[in-house]
Scaffold this active site. Structure first.
Site, PDB file in Angstrom:
ATOM      1  N   ARG A  98      14.076 -38.262  19.362  1.00 14.32           N
ATOM      2  CA  ARG A  98      14.787 -38.745  20.538  1.00 14.32           C
ATOM      3  C   ARG A  98      15.692 -37.637  21.098  1.00 14.32           C
ATOM      4  O   ARG A  98      16.282 -36.872  20.318  1.00 14.32           O
ATOM      5  CB  ARG A  98      15.643 -39.941  20.112  1.00 14.32           C
ATOM      6  CG  ARG A  98      16.472 -40.604  21.195  1.00 14.32           C
ATOM      7  CD  ARG A  98      15.637 -41.349  22.160  1.00 14.32           C
ATOM      8  NE  ARG A  98      16.404 -42.362  22.893  1.00 14.32           N
ATOM      9  CZ  ARG A  98      15.933 -42.965  23.983  1.00 14.32           C
ATOM     10  NH1 ARG A  98      14.742 -42.660  24.458  1.00 14.32           N
ATOM     11  NH2 ARG A  98      16.638 -43.894  24.594  1.00 14.32           N
ATOM     12  N   THR A 374       6.865 -44.522  30.546  1.00 13.54           N
ATOM     13  CA  THR A 374       6.850 -44.025  29.175  1.00 13.54           C
ATOM     14  C   THR A 374       5.382 -43.998  28.811  1.00 13.54           C
ATOM     15  O   THR A 374       4.562 -44.551  29.532  1.00 13.54           O
ATOM     16  CB  THR A 374       7.636 -45.000  28.260  1.00 13.54           C
ATOM     17  OG1 THR A 374       9.021 -44.890  28.578  1.00 13.54           O
ATOM     18  CG2 THR A 374       7.479 -44.731  26.786  1.00 13.54           C
ATOM     19  N   THR A 392       8.613 -40.208  26.023  1.00 16.11           N
ATOM     20  CA  THR A 392       9.015 -40.532  27.394  1.00 16.11           C
ATOM     21  C   THR A 392       9.940 -39.490  28.004  1.00 16.11           C
ATOM     22  O   THR A 392      10.572 -38.705  27.289  1.00 16.11           O
ATOM     23  CB  THR A 392       9.736 -41.906  27.404  1.00 16.11           C
ATOM     24  OG1 THR A 392       9.956 -42.332  28.742  1.00 16.11           O
ATOM     25  CG2 THR A 392      11.076 -41.854  26.694  1.00 16.11           C
ATOM     26  N   ASN A 394      11.831 -41.121  30.224  1.00 15.60           N
ATOM     27  CA  ASN A 394      12.552 -42.308  30.668  1.00 15.60           C
ATOM     28  C   ASN A 394      11.984 -42.790  31.999  1.00 15.60           C
ATOM     29  O   ASN A 394      11.093 -43.617  32.031  1.00 15.60           O
ATOM     30  CB  ASN A 394      14.065 -42.109  30.748  1.00 15.60           C
ATOM     31  CG  ASN A 394      14.764 -43.438  30.999  1.00 15.60           C
ATOM     32  OD1 ASN A 394      14.250 -44.486  30.587  1.00 15.60           O
ATOM     33  ND2 ASN A 394      15.889 -43.435  31.674  1.00 15.60           N
ATOM     34  N   ASP A 416      19.922 -44.127  29.346  1.00 18.07           N
ATOM     35  CA  ASP A 416      19.768 -45.157  28.313  1.00 18.07           C
ATOM     36  C   ASP A 416      21.079 -45.422  27.564  1.00 18.07           C
ATOM     37  O   ASP A 416      21.174 -46.355  26.764  1.00 18.07           O
ATOM     38  CB  ASP A 416      18.679 -44.765  27.301  1.00 18.07           C
ATOM     39  CG  ASP A 416      17.300 -45.197  27.773  1.00 18.07           C
ATOM     40  OD1 ASP A 416      17.207 -45.916  28.780  1.00 18.07           O
ATOM     41  OD2 ASP A 416      16.305 -44.806  27.132  1.00 18.07           O
ATOM     42  N   SER A 445      17.244 -46.719  22.291  1.00 16.59           N
ATOM     43  CA  SER A 445      15.913 -46.851  22.897  1.00 16.59           C
ATOM     44  C   SER A 445      15.322 -48.224  22.582  1.00 16.59           C
ATOM     45  O   SER A 445      15.797 -48.924  21.690  1.00 16.59           O
ATOM     46  CB  SER A 445      15.008 -45.774  22.302  1.00 16.59           C
ATOM     47  OG  SER A 445      13.676 -45.947  22.717  1.00 16.59           O
ATOM     48  N   SER A 446      14.289 -48.572  23.330  1.00 23.31           N
ATOM     49  CA  SER A 446      13.517 -49.783  23.005  1.00 23.31           C
ATOM     50  C   SER A 446      12.112 -49.429  22.512  1.00 23.31           C
ATOM     51  O   SER A 446      11.286 -50.320  22.308  1.00 23.31           O
ATOM     52  CB  SER A 446      13.367 -50.667  24.242  1.00 23.31           C
ATOM     53  OG  SER A 446      14.620 -51.110  24.682  1.00 23.31           O
ATOM     54  N   GLY A 466       7.285 -49.687  28.789  1.00 21.91           N
ATOM     55  CA  GLY A 466       7.724 -50.922  29.445  1.00 21.91           C
ATOM     56  C   GLY A 466       9.214 -51.143  29.384  1.00 21.91           C
ATOM     57  O   GLY A 466       9.681 -52.255  29.595  1.00 21.91           O
ATOM     58  N   GLY A 467       9.994 -50.093  29.045  1.00 20.52           N
ATOM     59  CA  GLY A 467      11.445 -50.249  28.988  1.00 20.52           C
ATOM     60  C   GLY A 467      11.819 -51.348  28.012  1.00 20.52           C
ATOM     61  O   GLY A 467      11.288 -51.429  26.900  1.00 20.52           O
TER      62      GLY A 467
HETATM   63  O1  DON Z   1      13.809 -45.296  25.307  1.00 17.18           O
HETATM   64  C1  DON Z   1      13.668 -46.261  26.018  1.00 17.18           C
HETATM   65  O2  DON Z   1      13.694 -47.403  25.623  1.00 17.18           O
HETATM   66  C2  DON Z   1      13.380 -46.049  27.483  1.00 17.18           C
HETATM   67  N1  DON Z   1      13.821 -44.751  27.880  1.00 17.18           N
HETATM   68  C3  DON Z   1      11.931 -46.248  27.705  1.00 17.18           C
HETATM   69  C4  DON Z   1      11.593 -46.273  29.141  1.00 17.18           C
HETATM   70  C5  DON Z   1      10.302 -46.901  29.367  1.00 17.18           C
HETATM   71  O3  DON Z   1       9.641 -47.395  28.526  1.00 17.18           O
HETATM   72  C6  DON Z   1       9.863 -46.981  30.733  1.00 17.18           C
HETATM   73  N2  DON Z   1       8.474 -47.431  30.746  1.00 17.18           N
HETATM   74  N3  DON Z   1       7.749 -48.055  31.204  1.00 17.18           N
END
Ligand code: DON
Length: 564
Positions: A98, A374, A392, A394, A416, A445-446, A466-467
């Site tokens: 990360r 991502t 990612t 982000n 984030d 992060s997710s 997918g955030g």
């Molecule tokens: O680390 C994270 O959770 C976010 N930066 C991820 C962002 C993300 O998955 C966007 N995607 N579709």
């Protein structure tokens, strides 16, 4: 359609609809190895590595570097991510690469003198970037587990950057959507636009500076990025543009091997990412609580099933917001949150007869923000090794700024962090002081790269972008496979829904749930919000009896599953 501008997302949806209708529900099958990833050229590169005797980690390195060229939306050298690796002897390794806050970062760095959040300060441009971890992570994974030569694994990416590749409709639409921002940075404008105008389908994207950076990495390993010319140029460009990353930041970056979150679900064992990702802990809470119900007897996509999930997710995401942050800086109450005992207390507090209420869960909302690009790949090899990797920048193309002379797109991962207490973001995801900005801290992060085994044998490799919706996407695919006995394709294509505590709404994929289901939910007091799609899962199932891998790349995006 002629006058409509097709976005990457609507194109993905068209592809999704057509592949959904025409091909039925057969996944891709293979005996020796499988690569499932978000972009077809990178997928083919990984498959070739497997065929040449590379293992899952070798293929991962080649796929990741290729994605940095052919899928600049999210594939990257200038970002970071997480990898879960399972070797054939069933040992599990969790690698955290990360990004982290630069040394000079501080809690209020995105606020003006009156304490107001400065618009786009944490999302656009140099100051939005955390210290990249990707190259160090891939180098570390390869040092420990690789079989093939590092140089061989970078060769396809170098060639694709040097001679270019043909831009498909998906990439053209995505580049077009970011052109206005690329034009704000001369380094990005030169590479990602045609003199300020958007690229079109069929154009060629050539990235000469990136190929030179990749050559330095091929020759010197991680030092080709964190030291010498590349590091010097990144630091200099940062200095010229108000960014914070210095050469010292780059020298000090280290990926970290962490202990995977381990849990069980109906006799299966899952391994996922611990903090600084919230993925593994939130996934555990959801699965542990779900296990206390006879989910397999519930009708799939019914209002009863969705309500159960939603009430569990409400609690799990409230815990995420309240407790989680970089374990090197804050104490996460991990053992309690992932315990079966805690799941029983969640069960007792669930609302069964009317919608629950997020405000009744007392945690202090403080801001956290995630956005929407991502990429994930799942890879298995002939020995039974498996990699589940999510990485990612982000946002789509990260901060949109390329470090001059390197071809490296910089992440906007600083977003984030919780950049101001009590300030909800446009996605409504909230956090606490556990995730506030501190010098050299990793942002929460997710990302949820996950591997599941049954009786010590590989069962499922899964993950996706997918955030905030990553975790629920992964949980739903797992339940679809285990509870509803779906094959990997069905499990991935099944409609998705999501709840994240705040905002207090159920996000549902548009036009994919019956009117009955939607009416029942609304009549019980739930607010529904529709999205075109949620998450792109990339999964591989292993059938121990037939010794066959089945893979599927989510048709919500334009990835590919290929095996041999
Ligand atoms: O680390 C994270 O959770 C976010 N930066 C991820 C962002 C993300 O998955 C966007 N995607 N579709």
């Amino acid at each position: 359609m002629s006058k409509t501008v097709l976005t990457g997302f609507s194109i993905a949806f068209l592809l999704f609809s057509s592949s959904f209708a025409i091909e039925g529900f057969r996944p891709v099958k293979a005996k020796n190895g499988m690569v499932v990833c978000g972009e077809p050229i990178a997928c083919n590169v990984g498959l070739q590595v497997l065929k040449e005797g590379g293992n899952a980690v070798d293929a991962s390195v080649a796929v990741a570097f290729t994605l940095a060229v052919t899928y600049p939306n999210a594939g990257n050298l200038g970002g970071g991510g997480f990898m879960i690796f399972r070797n054939a002897a069933n040992n599990i390794f969790a690698l955290d690469y990360r990004e982290k806050a630069p040394i000079a970062a501080s809690r209020d760095m995105y606020l003006d003198s009156s304490g107001t959040v400065i618009d786009k300060a944490s999302t656009l441009g140099y100051r939005a970037a955390g210290v990249p971890g990707t190259v160090a992570g891939l180098w570390e994974a390869h040092k420990k587990f690789g079989r093939l030569k590092w140089k061989r694994l970078l060769a396809p990416a170098i060639k694709l950057a040097e001679t270019g590749f043909v831009i498909d409709a998906f990439q053209a639409a995505a580049l077009q959507s970011a052109t206005e921002d690329f034009n704000k940075f001369s380094s990005s404008k030169t590479i990602f636009t045609k003199k300020g105008e958007p690229f079109k389908t069929g154009d060629r994207l050539v990235q000469k500076d990136l190929s030179k950076t990749l050559k330095r990495i091929a020759k010197k390993g991680a030092a080709g990025f964190y030291y010498g010319k590349t590091a010097g140029r990144i630091a200099l460009d940062m200095q010229h543009n108000g960014g914070l990353i210095t050469e010292e930041d780059l020298h000090r970056y280290k990926p970290v091997w962490r202990e995977a979150i381990e849990g069980t679900y109906r006799g299966y064992t899952f391994y996922s990412m611990p903090p600084p990702s919230s993925g593994g802990i939130v996934l555990s809470e959801i699965l542990n609580t779900l296990e206390l119900f006879e989910v397999s007897k519930m009708d799939i996509n019914s209002s009863a099933q969705i309500r159960l999930w939603v009430e569990i997710e409400r609690q799990a995401y409230a815990d995420r917001a309240q407790w989680l942050g970089d374990p090197d800086f804050v104490e996460n109450p991990q053992a309690r949150l992932i315990s079966k005992k805690y799941a029983k207390t969640i069960k007792q507090s669930l609302h069964y007869f009317s919608a629950g209420c997020s405000d009744s869960i007392k945690v202090k909302p403080i801001r956290g923000r995630e956005s929407d690009q991502t990429t994930h790949f799942s890879i298995t090899d002939r020995w039974g090794n498996a990699v589940s990797n999510t990485f990612t920048l982000n946002g789509n193309y990260g901060s949109r700024a390329v470090a001059e002379g390197t071809g490296v797109l910089l992440n906007n991962e600083m977003d984030d962090f919780s950049i101001k207490p009590g300030f909800p973001n446009s996605y409504g995801l909230v956090g606490t002081v556990a995730n506030s900005i501190t010098s050299e801290k990793r942002m929460l992060s997710s990302m949820t790269p996950t591997i599941i085994t049954k009786n010590d044998s590989l069962f499922l490799v899964i993950g996706g972008p997918g955030g905030s919706k990553i975790i629920t996407t992964v949980a739903q695919v797992i339940s679809n496979v285990i509870d509803h006995k779906m094959n990997i394709r069905q499990a991935i294509e099944n409609p998705r829904f999501h709840h994240q505590w705040k905002p207090d709404v159920i996000f549902m994929e548009r036009e994919r749930f019956s009117k009955d289901t939607r009416n029942n939910l609304e009549n019980s007091g739930y607010k529904l919000e529709y999205k075109t799609y949620m998450g792109y899962a990339q999964g591989i199932l292993f059938n121990k009896k037939t010794k066959t891998y089945s893979g599927w790349s989510d048709p919500r995006s334009d990835g590919k599953a290929a095996g041999y």
